[in-house]
Design an enzyme around this catalytic site. Structure first.
Site, PDB file in Angstrom:
ATOM      1  N   GLU A  35     -14.338 -30.606  36.052  1.00 26.79           N
ATOM      2  CA  GLU A  35     -14.509 -31.484  34.883  1.00 26.79           C
ATOM      3  C   GLU A  35     -15.263 -30.770  33.764  1.00 26.79           C
ATOM      4  OE1 GLU A  35     -13.208 -34.371  34.161  1.00 26.79           O
ATOM      5  OE2 GLU A  35     -12.154 -34.426  36.069  1.00 26.79           O
ATOM      6  N   CYS A 194       0.887 -38.845  24.917  1.00 25.52           N
ATOM      7  CA  CYS A 194       0.206 -39.340  23.713  1.00 25.52           C
ATOM      8  C   CYS A 194      -0.616 -38.184  23.123  1.00 25.52           C
ATOM      9  CB  CYS A 194      -0.685 -40.530  24.056  1.00 25.52           C
ATOM     10  SG  CYS A 194      -1.242 -41.409  22.581  1.00 25.52           S
ATOM     11  N   CYS A 201       6.433 -41.115  22.103  1.00 31.51           N
ATOM     12  CA  CYS A 201       6.348 -42.565  22.330  1.00 31.51           C
ATOM     13  C   CYS A 201       7.572 -43.098  23.078  1.00 31.51           C
ATOM     14  CB  CYS A 201       6.197 -43.294  20.998  1.00 31.51           C
ATOM     15  SG  CYS A 201       4.735 -42.760  20.097  1.00 31.51           S
ATOM     16  N   CYS A 204       6.848 -43.167  26.639  1.00 36.33           N
ATOM     17  CA  CYS A 204       5.497 -43.610  27.007  1.00 36.33           C
ATOM     18  C   CYS A 204       5.545 -44.946  27.752  1.00 36.33           C
ATOM     19  CB  CYS A 204       4.654 -43.746  25.744  1.00 36.33           C
ATOM     20  SG  CYS A 204       2.998 -44.364  26.106  1.00 36.33           S
ATOM     21  N   CYS A 210       2.023 -51.032  22.338  1.00 36.78           N
ATOM     22  CA  CYS A 210       1.182 -50.122  21.558  1.00 36.78           C
ATOM     23  C   CYS A 210       1.136 -50.572  20.089  1.00 36.78           C
ATOM     24  CB  CYS A 210       1.723 -48.706  21.667  1.00 36.78           C
ATOM     25  SG  CYS A 210       0.812 -47.558  20.639  1.00 36.78           S
TER      26      CYS A 210
HETATM   27  S1  SF4 Z   1       3.402 -45.502  22.439  1.00 36.56           S
HETATM   28 FE1  SF4 Z   1       1.276 -45.541  21.748  1.00 36.56          FE
HETATM   29  S2  SF4 Z   1       0.107 -44.905  23.538  1.00 36.56           S
HETATM   30 FE2  SF4 Z   1       2.237 -44.305  23.880  1.00 36.56          FE
HETATM   31  S3  SF4 Z   1       2.441 -42.220  23.133  1.00 36.56           S
HETATM   32 FE3  SF4 Z   1       2.997 -43.547  21.456  1.00 36.56          FE
HETATM   33  S4  SF4 Z   1       1.103 -43.831  20.344  1.00 36.56           S
HETATM   34 FE4  SF4 Z   1       0.523 -43.063  22.332  1.00 36.56          FE
END
Ligand code: SF4
Length: 357
Positions: A35, A194, A201, A204, A210
């Site tokens: 870490e 992200c 996105c 994601c 989001c």
């Molecule tokens: S949808 Fe939102 S959380 Fe997902 S990658 Fe795009 S900006 Fe990031």
């Protein structure tokens, strides 16, 4: 369970990283080391350093017993050297105050040198399965976008709000590896989906809720750090050569590059020959100016003016322990900062003979 944690745990099962070297262990020493190395540093850079450290110092006791010089030389090239100094101090504190047992709560871990709240939480999660929220730079970006939080995350108000969201997003049922999977998922999502630039996105797992994506603000969130030009400092580095050796000085600690080895540094405008005579007791030929090097620290930029100096007197060389004469090749094996490594390589080891030597 929160929607965020539910989605992330499922996503991690399919797409997360499961084979990083430190993931094989629940040893808090190994997890703490990883870490700390991962702060400000990418996984691929960390892996060989982590392997070398674990080989050299397999236990916290072995790290505590090592000299700081050895620790810094193994850290050399990874940057942010206060991390290495704090690792060494912490290892000694754990041996002394905790009988070698790494503390097991986030609050106690956080009291050790060089360990902030987020790092302490990550150690508590991965070592002891505790329900703690992390909030490193990547996770701040995810939550700022997901919850649509404006404001620079380095400011207290924004940071406090992000911590609140990080805590609210934790899985309620966190046993059976759930908290570990959730925490690793956040780290992996920040590193691979992200991302700061061009987030992906479309793949994601959080896209349907989001806020930044819905409001088409992904590129504006999180708010960038208010720009202030960094002050610039300048210094002369004295590359003193005696036969085939160069002079290195161990920098005082604490301080910039504390404990690392560098050529002696003086301020610009100081007479170099005079300085060598009066302060180092060394006679030198006229200096040869080498190309400048620029290095950026967090709070300022340093412009280095290296000067190559051939030593002519050999009977009064420095004997203080903070100085060493060493061959340029051997200097590379010591704890030296990146610009000094570059300077030594390009001056002495680039395949051309050294200028004027
Ligand atoms: S949808 Fe939102 S959380 Fe997902 S990658 Fe795009 S900006 Fe990031």
């Amino acid at each position: 369970m929160s929607i965020v944690s539910e989605r992330l745990i499922i996503w991690h099962g399919q797409h997360g990283r499961h084979h990083l070297p430190w993931q094989k262990s629940r040893d808090p020493y190994a997890i703490w080391l990883s870490e700390i190395m991962l702060q400000q540093t990418q996984v691929n850079t960390v892996i060989p350093y982590y392997a070398r450290f674990m080989q050299e110092f397999p236990t916290i006791d072995s790290l505590a017993q090592a000299s700081l010089d050895t620790v810094l030389s193994l850290w050399s090239g990874l940057g942010y050297y206060s991390r290495a100094r704090n690792l060494h101090i912490t290892a000694r504190e754990v041996m002394h105050y905790y009988q070698g047992q790494f503390p097991c709560t986030r609050e106690t871990i956080q009291k050790l040198p060089g360990i902030g709240r987020s790092t302490a939480a990550a150690i508590a999660v991965f070592s002891f399965g505790q329900r703690e929220a992390i909030l490193d730079g990547n996770v701040k970006r995810i939550f700022a976008r997901y919850y649509g939080i404006s404001g620079y995350p380095g400011e207290n108000k924004t940071q406090n709000l992000l911590w609140k969201k990080a805590e609210e997003s934790l899985p309620v049922h966190y046993h059976n590896g759930k908290i570990e999977a959730y925490t690793q998922a956040l780290m992996d999502l920040g590193a691979s989906v992200c991302t700061r630039h061009a987030p992906r996105c479309k793949i994601c797992p959080l896209q349907s809720e989001c806020v930044a994506l819905k409001e088409d603000r992904v590129n504006q969130v999180p708010t960038a750090k208010p720009r202030r030009p960094l002050p610039q400092k300048e210094a002369i580095f004295l590359l003193l050569m005696e036969r085939h050796n160069i002079l290195l000085e161990q920098r005082p600690s604490p301080g910039i590059w504390g404990g690392l080895w560098c050529p002696p540094e003086i301020g610009v405008g100081i007479d170099v020959i005079n300085h060598c005579q009066r302060n180092l007791n060394i006679e030198v030929k006229a200096p040869i100016k080498l190309p400048t090097l620029d290095h950026q620290f967090t709070h300022f930029k340093l412009r280095i003016h290296p000067q190559l100096l051939q030593v002519t007197s050999s009977d009064s060389l420095i004997t203080l322990s903070k100085f060493i004469w060493t061959k340029p090749m051997n200097a590379l094996a010591k704890g030296i900062p990146a610009p000094v490594r570059k300077l030594i390589k390009q001056t002495f080891l680039s395949g051309h003979s050294s200028p004027g030597i």
